[in-house]
Design a protein around this motif. Structure first.
Motif, PDB file in Angstrom:
ATOM      1  N   GLU A  82     -20.279  -0.606 -15.181  1.00  0.00           N
ATOM      2  CA  GLU A  82     -21.424  -1.353 -15.706  1.00  0.00           C
ATOM      3  C   GLU A  82     -20.963  -2.615 -16.422  1.00  0.00           C
ATOM      4  N   ARG A  83     -19.826  -2.544 -17.060  1.00  0.00           N
ATOM      5  CA  ARG A  83     -19.321  -3.697 -17.818  1.00  0.00           C
ATOM      6  C   ARG A  83     -18.625  -4.717 -16.934  1.00  0.00           C
ATOM      7  N   PHE A  84     -17.849  -4.249 -15.957  1.00  0.00           N
ATOM      8  CA  PHE A  84     -17.008  -5.160 -15.184  1.00  0.00           C
ATOM      9  C   PHE A  84     -17.399  -5.276 -13.712  1.00  0.00           C
ATOM     10  N   GLY A  85     -18.443  -4.572 -13.307  1.00  0.00           N
ATOM     11  CA  GLY A  85     -18.759  -4.517 -11.889  1.00  0.00           C
ATOM     12  C   GLY A  85     -18.078  -3.321 -11.255  1.00  0.00           C
ATOM     13  N   ARG A  86     -18.735  -2.768 -10.229  1.00  0.00           N
ATOM     14  CA  ARG A  86     -18.156  -1.581  -9.585  1.00  0.00           C
ATOM     15  C   ARG A  86     -17.124  -2.020  -8.550  1.00  0.00           C
ATOM     16  N   HIS A  87     -15.868  -1.894  -8.935  1.00  0.00           N
ATOM     17  CA  HIS A  87     -14.775  -2.253  -8.026  1.00  0.00           C
ATOM     18  C   HIS A  87     -14.577  -1.136  -7.010  1.00  0.00           C
ATOM     19  N   VAL A  88     -14.636  -1.499  -5.751  1.00  0.00           N
ATOM     20  CA  VAL A  88     -14.469  -0.543  -4.657  1.00  0.00           C
ATOM     21  C   VAL A  88     -13.151  -0.843  -3.966  1.00  0.00           C
ATOM     22  N   THR A  89     -12.334   0.158  -3.785  1.00  0.00           N
ATOM     23  CA  THR A  89     -11.041  -0.027  -3.129  1.00  0.00           C
ATOM     24  C   THR A  89     -10.913   0.927  -1.944  1.00  0.00           C
ATOM     25  N   ALA A  90     -10.073   0.552  -0.991  1.00  0.00           N
ATOM     26  CA  ALA A  90      -9.815   1.402   0.173  1.00  0.00           C
ATOM     27  C   ALA A  90      -8.434   1.070   0.710  1.00  0.00           C
ATOM     28  N   GLU A  91      -7.844   2.023   1.395  1.00  0.00           N
ATOM     29  CA  GLU A  91      -6.511   1.848   1.964  1.00  0.00           C
ATOM     30  C   GLU A  91      -6.482   2.379   3.389  1.00  0.00           C
ATOM     31  N   ARG A  92      -5.546   1.861   4.159  1.00  0.00           N
ATOM     32  CA  ARG A  92      -5.355   2.336   5.527  1.00  0.00           C
ATOM     33  C   ARG A  92      -3.891   2.149   5.893  1.00  0.00           C
ATOM     34  N   SER A  93      -3.367   3.006   6.763  1.00  0.00           N
ATOM     35  CA  SER A  93      -2.007   2.859   7.273  1.00  0.00           C
ATOM     36  C   SER A  93      -2.054   2.764   8.787  1.00  0.00           C
ATOM     37  N   VAL A  94      -1.294   1.844   9.332  1.00  0.00           N
ATOM     38  CA  VAL A  94      -1.180   1.673  10.773  1.00  0.00           C
ATOM     39  C   VAL A  94       0.255   2.009  11.154  1.00  0.00           C
ATOM     40  N   ARG A  95       0.440   3.039  11.952  1.00  0.00           N
ATOM     41  CA  ARG A  95       1.788   3.492  12.290  1.00  0.00           C
ATOM     42  C   ARG A  95       2.328   2.669  13.470  1.00  0.00           C
ATOM     43  N   ILE A  96       3.272   1.817  13.162  1.00  0.00           N
ATOM     44  CA  ILE A  96       3.980   1.025  14.159  1.00  0.00           C
ATOM     45  C   ILE A  96       5.426   0.874  13.690  1.00  0.00           C
ATOM     46  N   PRO A  97       6.358   0.631  14.614  1.00  0.00           N
ATOM     47  CA  PRO A  97       7.775   0.493  14.227  1.00  0.00           C
ATOM     48  C   PRO A  97       7.963  -0.604  13.185  1.00  0.00           C
ATOM     49  N   PRO A  98       8.960  -0.450  12.315  1.00  0.00           N
ATOM     50  CA  PRO A  98       9.169  -1.428  11.241  1.00  0.00           C
ATOM     51  C   PRO A  98       9.286  -2.863  11.719  1.00  0.00           C
ATOM     52  N   SER A  99      10.030  -3.094  12.797  1.00  0.00           N
ATOM     53  CA  SER A  99      10.214  -4.474  13.271  1.00  0.00           C
ATOM     54  C   SER A  99       8.894  -5.064  13.759  1.00  0.00           C
ATOM     55  N   VAL A 100       8.096  -4.260  14.451  1.00  0.00           N
ATOM     56  CA  VAL A 100       6.795  -4.729  14.942  1.00  0.00           C
ATOM     57  C   VAL A 100       5.864  -5.007  13.771  1.00  0.00           C
ATOM     58  N   LYS A 102       5.319   2.149   9.217  1.00  0.00           N
ATOM     59  CA  LYS A 102       3.892   1.829   9.226  1.00  0.00           C
ATOM     60  C   LYS A 102       3.651   0.572   8.403  1.00  0.00           C
ATOM     61  N   VAL A 103       2.481  -0.010   8.629  1.00  0.00           N
ATOM     62  CA  VAL A 103       2.009  -1.127   7.827  1.00  0.00           C
ATOM     63  C   VAL A 103       0.843  -0.631   6.991  1.00  0.00           C
ATOM     64  N   LYS A 104       0.821  -0.997   5.723  1.00  0.00           N
ATOM     65  CA  LYS A 104      -0.227  -0.553   4.817  1.00  0.00           C
ATOM     66  C   LYS A 104      -1.243  -1.675   4.599  1.00  0.00           C
ATOM     67  N   LEU A 105      -2.511  -1.295   4.641  1.00  0.00           N
ATOM     68  CA  LEU A 105      -3.612  -2.222   4.430  1.00  0.00           C
ATOM     69  C   LEU A 105      -4.373  -1.812   3.177  1.00  0.00           C
ATOM     70  N   TYR A 106      -4.758  -2.800   2.381  1.00  0.00           N
ATOM     71  CA  TYR A 106      -5.480  -2.533   1.135  1.00  0.00           C
ATOM     72  C   TYR A 106      -6.700  -3.446   1.074  1.00  0.00           C
ATOM     73  N   ALA A 107      -7.821  -2.899   0.603  1.00  0.00           N
ATOM     74  CA  ALA A 107      -9.047  -3.690   0.493  1.00  0.00           C
ATOM     75  C   ALA A 107      -9.667  -3.470  -0.873  1.00  0.00           C
ATOM     76  N   GLU A 108     -10.296  -4.515  -1.412  1.00  0.00           N
ATOM     77  CA  GLU A 108     -11.019  -4.406  -2.677  1.00  0.00           C
ATOM     78  C   GLU A 108     -12.175  -5.391  -2.678  1.00  0.00           C
ATOM     79  N   ALA A 109     -13.307  -4.949  -3.198  1.00  0.00           N
ATOM     80  CA  ALA A 109     -14.465  -5.813  -3.395  1.00  0.00           C
ATOM     81  C   ALA A 109     -15.269  -5.257  -4.553  1.00  0.00           C
TER      82      ALA A 109
END
Length: 577
Positions: A477-495, A548-555
């Motif tokens: 209520e004071r700062f806004g409702r921060h919504v976060t989410a994460e995802r992992s995409v499994r691919i070789p490290p070099s890719v 894997k590559v990690k993805l992070y989202a926030e709004a």
């Protein structure tokens, strides 16, 4: 503080069993010197089970078993790389796995690095101050820890071995208490049951950071793992510590309480088959709280982790038994450590009687709200990581305190806390992967002291006639409702690394139909941040420990499903393996 007697020999070696001769040109594993490497490793291996493992693989490979050949090629493809997370791999034979030869090589490399730092004056009296060593309950952890001490002793470096199994925070805390030059803990933290690992800490009690990791890795690479000198277990340079340092750590924990006047509430707790249970029970008692209500099936150390396939409180299902215990016992909050007790998971009851697992950011917000509301001074400092929520900075600004954002990995939080001493007063640091530091020692994440303070937060909420969820709602209520989410995409490290680099050099014009209005690069963290129209941010980085590559989202004040859609759209652009 008195010491204890050296332990009995950790694992009796059996007489070697010769690998059958195989020198013909058509031998499936004779090509490219693989057979020679396997035989040399097998002959140097001190453990009978590891030798038998190689014998069986070699025999199967000679019979033409393609899987066995591929397995040997994988295990002998190079050496297990030492990075900022140290070493982690399955406990198996070969230079790409965790075993006593690999550990001896790592210990020798660490020892050589310490000797070099002593010689150039960057670490004073390293040989005399020595290295504190501890271990968890995973397979061969005790042998790996003792071998570390024996290798250091052979190099003329003093070592101090903590007794039994110990949480990582006790090891980190003991480093500065003993004025050691470094610390080592044998643990794979929350990795799968088959794994083990090797973490190195600096004299500050924080984990190593760049360029130290590279320097130690280079020193390790100069060591022949088949010819490491090792001292006797009763060498005068090996000191076997007693329980005094665990007790000293526990005695320090009550200082994290900010409202010691508030009585405790029932707390359900899972040790996740790790080594935190004994210490956390002692810590709760020292802090004036009742003993937590244990998840009996997960309370005692068990390196086979019989009730969880992935002993990480972040993983779906890992806290199921804890939530059952919490519901049945009438607990006010449910807490879980990971197996080496440096992380903390939490769940809270809902009005309908169910329980909700909190995200790492939500736990961080609760800590920040409690700490900033119950401390004072404009010299206070809070620190978080790039991939954690941006809300901590807003909370810090509202309280008039300093906030810092640093690279992914708790070692960087510890580094900032150390560097700012005398200038700013560190009061809190966190990363969204369940890592929290609610005191200024040790300078590493600590799931035990954090559990005590989280129990106090739940107790204060009850005393004020509200719930922990009410606390989170008040923050939103004071700062806004921060919504976060994460995802992992499994691919070789070099890719994965190439994909992140491509996003940086040629960012997309839109993601999920939303325009990209800004791009920020953090090359030191291998991270790219996309800012979208409307205020959402997406972040991409390769994992430092997994393929894997990690993805992070926030709004802020956004539908969580819409945030997940944005992550889906970004993940769909990932290249094929």
């Amino acid at each position: 503080m008195s010491d204890r007697e050296p332990p009995a020999t950790a694992g009796l070696d059996e007489a070697p069993r010769s690998v059958p001769d195989a020198t013909s040109a058509d031998d499936p594993i004779a090509a490219d010197g693989l057979l020679d490497r396997v035989e040399a490793w097998r002959d140097a291996e001190p453990d009978a089970d590891m030798r038998a493992e190689l014998d069986d693989l070699a025999e199967a490979a000679r019979s033409g078993d393609g899987d066995a050949i591929a397995e040997l090629e994988d295990r002998f493809a190079g050496r297990l790389q030492f990075g900022t997370a140290g070493l982690r791999a399955a406990v198996e034979a070969g230079p790409m796995r965790m075993n006593r030869l690999v550990v001896r090589q790592a210990a020798a490399g660490l020892g050589r690095w310490l000797l070099e730092r002593e010689a150039d004056g960057s670490i004073e009296r390293a040989t005399e101050r020595g290295v504190v060593v501890a271990h968890d309950a995973r397979r061969k952890s005790d042998q790996f820890a003792l071998d570390t001490c024996r290798v250091l002793a052979a190099l003329g470096i003093r070592s101090m071995l903590l007794p039994g199994v110990q949480p990582t925070p006790v090891l980190a805390w003991s480093i500065t208490g003993l004025d050691a030059a470094a610390g080592v803990v044998v643990t794979a933290s929350h990795n799968p049951p088959a794994d083990n690992g090797y973490k190195v800490f600096l004299e500050t009690g924080s984990q190593i950071v760049s360029p130290v990791d590279t320097e130690i890795s280079d020193a390790i690479g100069e060591v022949d793992p088949l010819a490491v000198e090792i001292a006797r277990e009763d060498d005068h340079l090996i000191r076997y510590l007693d329980d005094s340092w665990q007790e000293a750590y526990v005695a320090s924990v009550p200082s994290v309480r900010l409202r010691p006047d508030v009585a405790g509430v029932p707390v359900a707790y899972s040790a996740m088959h790790g080594v935190g249970a004994e210490t956390i029970e002692m810590a709760f008692a020292a802090a004036g709280f009742d003993r937590p209500i244990p998840v009996v099936e997960q309370h005692l150390p068990d390196g086979s982790f019989p009730t969880v396939s992935f002993p990480n409180p972040e993983e779906p299902g890992a806290m199921d038994l804890l939530l059952e215990t919490a519901s049945e016992s009438g607990a006010a909050i449910a807490l879980a450590n990971d197996p080496d007790a440096d992380r903390l998971g939490a769940a809270i009851p809902q009005p309908d009687g169910t329980w909700r697992r909190l995200s790492g950011d939500e736990i961080g917000w609760l800590f920040a709200d409690h700490i900033l509301s119950n401390t004072s001074g404009d010299d206070r400092l809070v620190v978080t990581t790039l991939v954690s929520s941006s809300l901590l900075a807003d909370m810090a600004a509202a309280h008039g305190v300093h906030a810092e954002e640093t690279f992914t990995g708790f070692k960087w939080i510890g580094r900032i806390a150390h560097e700012r001493r005398g200038e700013q007063r560190f009061v809190f640091g966190y990363e969204q992967a369940l890592g929290y530091l609610v005191t200024d020692r040790p300078l590493d994440k600590d799931g035990i002291s954090a559990a005590v303070l989280m129990a106090e937060i739940a107790a204060c909420a009850q005393a004020d006639g509200v719930t922990v969820q009410d606390r989170l709602d008040a923050i939103a209520e004071r700062f806004g409702r921060h919504v976060t989410a994460e995802r992992s995409v499994r691919i070789p490290p070099s890719v994965g690394a190439e994909w992140v680099a491509a996003i940086e050099s040629d960012p997309p014009a839109e993601v999920g139909g939303v325009a990209v209005v800004g791009v920020e690069s953090y090359p030191e963290a291998d991270l790219v941040r996309l800012r979208l129209e409307g205020g959402a941010r997406l972040q991409v980085r390769p994992s430092g420990t997994e393929p894997k590559v990690k993805l992070y989202a926030e709004a802020v004040d956004v539908d969580p499903d819409r945030l997940e859609e944005l992550l889906d759209a970004l993940a769909s652009a990932a290249p094929d393996a």
